[in-house]
Design a protein around this motif. Structure first.
Motif, PDB file in Angstrom:
ATOM      1  N   ALA A  20       0.840  -1.202   0.000  1.00 24.90           N
ATOM      2  CA  ALA A  20       0.000   0.000   0.000  1.00 24.90           C
ATOM      3  C   ALA A  20       0.867   1.241   0.000  1.00 24.90           C
ATOM      4  CB  ALA A  20      -0.920  -0.001   1.223  1.00 24.90           C
ATOM      5  N   PHE A  21       0.393   2.246  -0.716  1.00 25.63           N
ATOM      6  CA  PHE A  21       1.083   3.538  -0.792  1.00 25.63           C
ATOM      7  C   PHE A  21       0.131   4.616  -0.271  1.00 25.63           C
ATOM      8  CE2 PHE A  21       3.802   1.071  -3.224  1.00 25.63           C
ATOM      9  CZ  PHE A  21       3.241   0.638  -4.406  1.00 25.63           C
ATOM     10  N   TRP A  22       0.714   5.594   0.393  1.00 24.30           N
ATOM     11  CA  TRP A  22      -0.103   6.651   0.995  1.00 24.30           C
ATOM     12  C   TRP A  22       0.268   7.994   0.398  1.00 24.30           C
ATOM     13  CZ3 TRP A  22       1.576  10.733   4.162  1.00 24.30           C
ATOM     14  CH2 TRP A  22       0.557  11.459   4.779  1.00 24.30           C
ATOM     15  N   CYS A  23      -0.712   8.872   0.272  1.00 20.12           N
ATOM     16  CA  CYS A  23      -0.492  10.196  -0.299  1.00 20.12           C
ATOM     17  C   CYS A  23      -1.285  11.246   0.473  1.00 20.12           C
ATOM     18  CB  CYS A  23      -0.909  10.226  -1.770  1.00 20.12           C
ATOM     19  SG  CYS A  23      -0.881  11.869  -2.532  1.00 20.12           S
ATOM     20  N   ASN A  24      -0.614  12.339   0.813  1.00 23.21           N
ATOM     21  CA  ASN A  24      -1.269  13.494   1.402  1.00 23.21           C
ATOM     22  C   ASN A  24      -1.127  14.663   0.429  1.00 23.21           C
ATOM     23  OD1 ASN A  24      -0.666  16.040   3.681  1.00 23.21           O
ATOM     24  ND2 ASN A  24      -2.594  14.945   3.659  1.00 23.21           N
ATOM     25  N   PRO A  25      -2.203  15.126  -0.166  1.00 23.17           N
ATOM     26  CA  PRO A  25      -2.097  16.175  -1.189  1.00 23.17           C
ATOM     27  C   PRO A  25      -1.859  17.558  -0.569  1.00 23.17           C
ATOM     28  CG  PRO A  25      -4.386  15.678  -0.771  1.00 23.17           C
ATOM     29  CD  PRO A  25      -3.585  14.720   0.061  1.00 23.17           C
ATOM     30  N   ILE A  26      -1.635  18.512  -1.409  1.00 18.73           N
ATOM     31  CA  ILE A  26      -1.499  19.898  -0.960  1.00 18.73           C
ATOM     32  C   ILE A  26      -2.844  20.352  -0.385  1.00 18.73           C
ATOM     33  CG2 ILE A  26      -1.140  22.277  -1.742  1.00 18.73           C
ATOM     34  CD1 ILE A  26       0.834  21.135  -3.817  1.00 18.73           C
ATOM     35  N   SER A  27      -2.784  21.036   0.729  1.00 17.04           N
ATOM     36  CA  SER A  27      -3.993  21.479   1.397  1.00 17.04           C
ATOM     37  C   SER A  27      -4.854  22.335   0.462  1.00 17.04           C
ATOM     38  CB  SER A  27      -3.610  22.298   2.640  1.00 17.04           C
ATOM     39  OG  SER A  27      -4.761  22.786   3.289  1.00 17.04           O
ATOM     40  N   GLY A  28      -6.140  22.000   0.404  1.00 16.74           N
ATOM     41  CA  GLY A  28      -7.047  22.768  -0.439  1.00 16.74           C
ATOM     42  C   GLY A  28      -7.198  22.249  -1.852  1.00 16.74           C
ATOM     43  N   HIS A  29      -6.367  21.280  -2.218  1.00 14.78           N
ATOM     44  CA  HIS A  29      -6.456  20.713  -3.555  1.00 14.78           C
ATOM     45  C   HIS A  29      -7.545  19.651  -3.596  1.00 14.78           C
ATOM     46  CE1 HIS A  29      -2.338  21.890  -5.455  1.00 14.78           C
ATOM     47  NE2 HIS A  29      -2.983  22.927  -4.940  1.00 14.78           N
ATOM     48  N   ASN A  30      -8.510  19.874  -4.470  1.00 16.27           N
ATOM     49  CA  ASN A  30      -9.654  18.967  -4.533  1.00 16.27           C
ATOM     50  C   ASN A  30      -9.396  17.749  -5.412  1.00 16.27           C
ATOM     51  OD1 ASN A  30     -11.331  20.634  -2.903  1.00 16.27           O
ATOM     52  ND2 ASN A  30     -11.688  21.951  -4.670  1.00 16.27           N
ATOM     53  N   THR A  31      -8.488  17.919  -6.383  1.00 20.89           N
ATOM     54  CA  THR A  31      -8.244  16.841  -7.340  1.00 20.89           C
ATOM     55  C   THR A  31      -6.960  16.100  -6.979  1.00 20.89           C
ATOM     56  OG1 THR A  31      -9.298  18.197  -9.041  1.00 20.89           O
ATOM     57  CG2 THR A  31      -8.100  16.264  -9.782  1.00 20.89           C
ATOM     58  N   LEU A  32      -7.052  14.798  -6.955  1.00 21.49           N
ATOM     59  CA  LEU A  32      -5.900  13.957  -6.617  1.00 21.49           C
ATOM     60  C   LEU A  32      -5.729  12.889  -7.690  1.00 21.49           C
ATOM     61  CD1 LEU A  32      -4.836  12.619  -3.175  1.00 21.49           C
ATOM     62  CD2 LEU A  32      -5.056  11.011  -5.088  1.00 21.49           C
ATOM     63  N   TYR A  33      -4.480  12.650  -8.068  1.00 24.93           N
ATOM     64  CA  TYR A  33      -4.155  11.698  -9.129  1.00 24.93           C
ATOM     65  C   TYR A  33      -3.141  10.681  -8.616  1.00 24.93           C
ATOM     66  CZ  TYR A  33      -5.283  16.089 -11.638  1.00 24.93           C
ATOM     67  OH  TYR A  33      -5.844  17.274 -12.067  1.00 24.93           O
ATOM     68  N   TRP A  34      -3.266   9.466  -9.104  1.00 25.66           N
ATOM     69  CA  TRP A  34      -2.209   8.467  -8.959  1.00 25.66           C
ATOM     70  C   TRP A  34      -1.698   8.146 -10.355  1.00 25.66           C
ATOM     71  CZ3 TRP A  34       0.245   6.920  -4.707  1.00 25.66           C
ATOM     72  CH2 TRP A  34      -0.389   7.045  -3.459  1.00 25.66           C
ATOM     73  N   TYR A  35      -0.366   8.221 -10.487  1.00 25.44           N
ATOM     74  CA  TYR A  35       0.288   7.903 -11.753  1.00 25.44           C
ATOM     75  C   TYR A  35       1.272   6.762 -11.538  1.00 25.44           C
ATOM     76  CZ  TYR A  35      -1.199  12.162 -14.243  1.00 25.44           C
ATOM     77  OH  TYR A  35      -1.919  13.145 -14.879  1.00 25.44           O
ATOM     78  N   LEU A  36       1.526   6.062 -12.614  1.00 20.57           N
ATOM     79  CA  LEU A  36       2.532   5.003 -12.650  1.00 20.57           C
ATOM     80  C   LEU A  36       3.618   5.439 -13.625  1.00 20.57           C
ATOM     81  CD1 LEU A  36       3.483   1.958 -12.441  1.00 20.57           C
ATOM     82  CD2 LEU A  36       1.942   1.523 -14.351  1.00 20.57           C
ATOM     83  N   GLN A  37       4.881   5.321 -13.217  1.00 27.33           N
ATOM     84  CA  GLN A  37       5.974   5.639 -14.124  1.00 27.33           C
ATOM     85  C   GLN A  37       6.944   4.476 -14.220  1.00 27.33           C
ATOM     86  OE1 GLN A  37       8.382   9.117 -13.274  1.00 27.33           O
ATOM     87  NE2 GLN A  37       9.042   9.245 -15.404  1.00 27.33           N
ATOM     88  N   ASN A  38       6.995   3.882 -15.390  1.00 30.77           N
ATOM     89  CA  ASN A  38       7.982   2.831 -15.648  1.00 30.77           C
ATOM     90  C   ASN A  38       9.289   3.466 -16.099  1.00 30.77           C
ATOM     91  OD1 ASN A  38       6.568   0.261 -15.207  1.00 30.77           O
ATOM     92  ND2 ASN A  38       5.218   0.974 -16.838  1.00 30.77           N
ATOM     93  N   LEU A  39      10.354   2.722 -15.981  1.00 31.82           N
ATOM     94  CA  LEU A  39      11.680   3.210 -16.324  1.00 31.82           C
ATOM     95  C   LEU A  39      11.728   3.660 -17.780  1.00 31.82           C
ATOM     96  CD1 LEU A  39      14.504   3.499 -15.057  1.00 31.82           C
ATOM     97  CD2 LEU A  39      15.071   1.273 -16.054  1.00 31.82           C
ATOM     98  N   GLY A  40      12.197   4.882 -18.002  1.00 38.98           N
ATOM     99  CA  GLY A  40      12.338   5.389 -19.363  1.00 38.98           C
ATOM    100  C   GLY A  40      11.044   5.866 -20.002  1.00 38.98           C
ATOM    101  N   GLN A  41       9.990   5.912 -19.211  1.00 39.20           N
ATOM    102  CA  GLN A  41       8.687   6.342 -19.724  1.00 39.20           C
ATOM    103  C   GLN A  41       8.195   7.565 -18.964  1.00 39.20           C
ATOM    104  OE1 GLN A  41       7.175   4.580 -22.319  1.00 39.20           O
ATOM    105  NE2 GLN A  41       9.105   3.415 -22.336  1.00 39.20           N
ATOM    106  N   GLY A  42       7.192   8.228 -19.544  1.00 37.20           N
ATOM    107  CA  GLY A  42       6.538   9.302 -18.814  1.00 37.20           C
ATOM    108  C   GLY A  42       5.476   8.729 -17.880  1.00 37.20           C
ATOM    109  N   PRO A  43       5.009   9.532 -16.932  1.00 39.65           N
ATOM    110  CA  PRO A  43       3.945   9.065 -16.033  1.00 39.65           C
ATOM    111  C   PRO A  43       2.662   8.724 -16.804  1.00 39.65           C
ATOM    112  CG  PRO A  43       4.990  11.052 -15.164  1.00 39.65           C
ATOM    113  CD  PRO A  43       5.485  10.884 -16.562  1.00 39.65           C
ATOM    114  N   GLU A  44       1.958   7.722 -16.312  1.00 41.64           N
ATOM    115  CA  GLU A  44       0.676   7.320 -16.914  1.00 41.64           C
ATOM    116  C   GLU A  44      -0.386   7.334 -15.826  1.00 41.64           C
ATOM    117  OE1 GLU A  44       3.143   3.943 -19.304  1.00 41.64           O
ATOM    118  OE2 GLU A  44       0.976   3.650 -19.198  1.00 41.64           O
ATOM    119  N   LEU A  45      -1.513   7.937 -16.127  1.00 39.51           N
ATOM    120  CA  LEU A  45      -2.568   8.084 -15.131  1.00 39.51           C
ATOM    121  C   LEU A  45      -3.201   6.740 -14.788  1.00 39.51           C
ATOM    122  CD1 LEU A  45      -4.358  10.087 -13.483  1.00 39.51           C
ATOM    123  CD2 LEU A  45      -5.929  10.048 -15.442  1.00 39.51           C
ATOM    124  N   LEU A  46      -3.350   6.491 -13.486  1.00 41.97           N
ATOM    125  CA  LEU A  46      -4.070   5.308 -13.010  1.00 41.97           C
ATOM    126  C   LEU A  46      -5.490   5.674 -12.595  1.00 41.97           C
ATOM    127  CD1 LEU A  46      -1.361   3.567 -10.793  1.00 41.97           C
ATOM    128  CD2 LEU A  46      -2.261   2.742 -12.990  1.00 41.97           C
TER     129      LEU A  46
END
Lengths: 113, 113
Positions: A20-46
């Protein structure tokens, strides 16, 4: 102002184990994203949350991945069971809303052995 | 197929000179473009963005140019500094924000003293 905080920074697990991974966003930010980044690639939205609602999870492999954002603040991304191919960096990001730029955390580097 | 392409995996420039990073996209629905900078073991950091209604946006040493007819954008850094050495990701969105960001694979910039 604190940025997006993720933990742990690194995780090594054996295949078939849960993680499990945990994330605390910036205060007041309503939108939260999880991305996956493989080696040599750009982030991809999960998955993307608007407050506590998952509004885009089309790229989330739902057979083994799950996420939640209780109370519309912190979020947890879980993998169960983990596979060798899940080894990657998992990035959390947040934005004021979906129309603004996203700010990323440092990421969690997962190694499945 | 890749909708956002950064065809140069790496770029090396001398300190004080101009760095030009290029990005091409295929989806004509993209209307908002962002550049992120990433240092090793850190998450991507937002750098600069441009809306499709503009053809240029400038912020200090960083300027982004957009050529919609060619589906091409570029990031200019003038003058380049050693601290600019990082991986630069181009990202695009079809809906004016961070809602459905699609990232390129990145270009590693090295600025030599």
């Amino acid at each position: 102002e604190a940025g997006v905080v993720q933990s742990p920074r690194y995780k090594i697990i054996e295949k078939k184990q849960p993680v499990a991974f945990w994330c605390n966003p910036i205060s007041g930010h309503n939108t939260l994203y999880w991305y996956l980044q493989n080696l040599g690639q750009g982030p991809e939205l999960l998955i993307r949350y608007e407050n506590e609602e998952a509004v885009d999870d089309s790229q989330l492999p739902k057979d083994r991945f799950s996420a939640e954002r209780l109370k519309g603040v912190d979020s947890t991304l879980k993998i169960q069971p983990a596979e060798l191919g899940d080894s990657a960096v998992y990035l959390c990001a947040s934005s004021l809303d979906r129309r603004h730029e996203a700010f990323f955390g440092q990421g969690t580097r997962l190694t499945v052995v | 197929d890749q909708q956002v392409k950064q065809n140069s995996p790496s770029l090396s420039v001398q300190e004080g000179r101009i760095s030009i990073l290029n990005c091409d996209y295929t989806n004509s629905m993209f209307d908002y473009f962002l550049w992120y900078k990433k240092y090793p073991a850190e998450g991507p950091t937002f750098l600069i963005s441009i809306s499709s209604i503009k053809d240029k946006n400038e912020d200090g040493r960083f300027t982004v140019f957009l050529n919609k007819s060619a589906k091409h954008l570029s990031l200019h850094i003038v003058p380049s500094q050693p601290g600019d050495s990082a991986v630069y990701f181009c990202a695009a969105s079809p809906q004016g924000g961070s809602e459905k960001l699609v990232f390129g694979k990145g270009t590693k910039l090295t600025v030599n003293p």
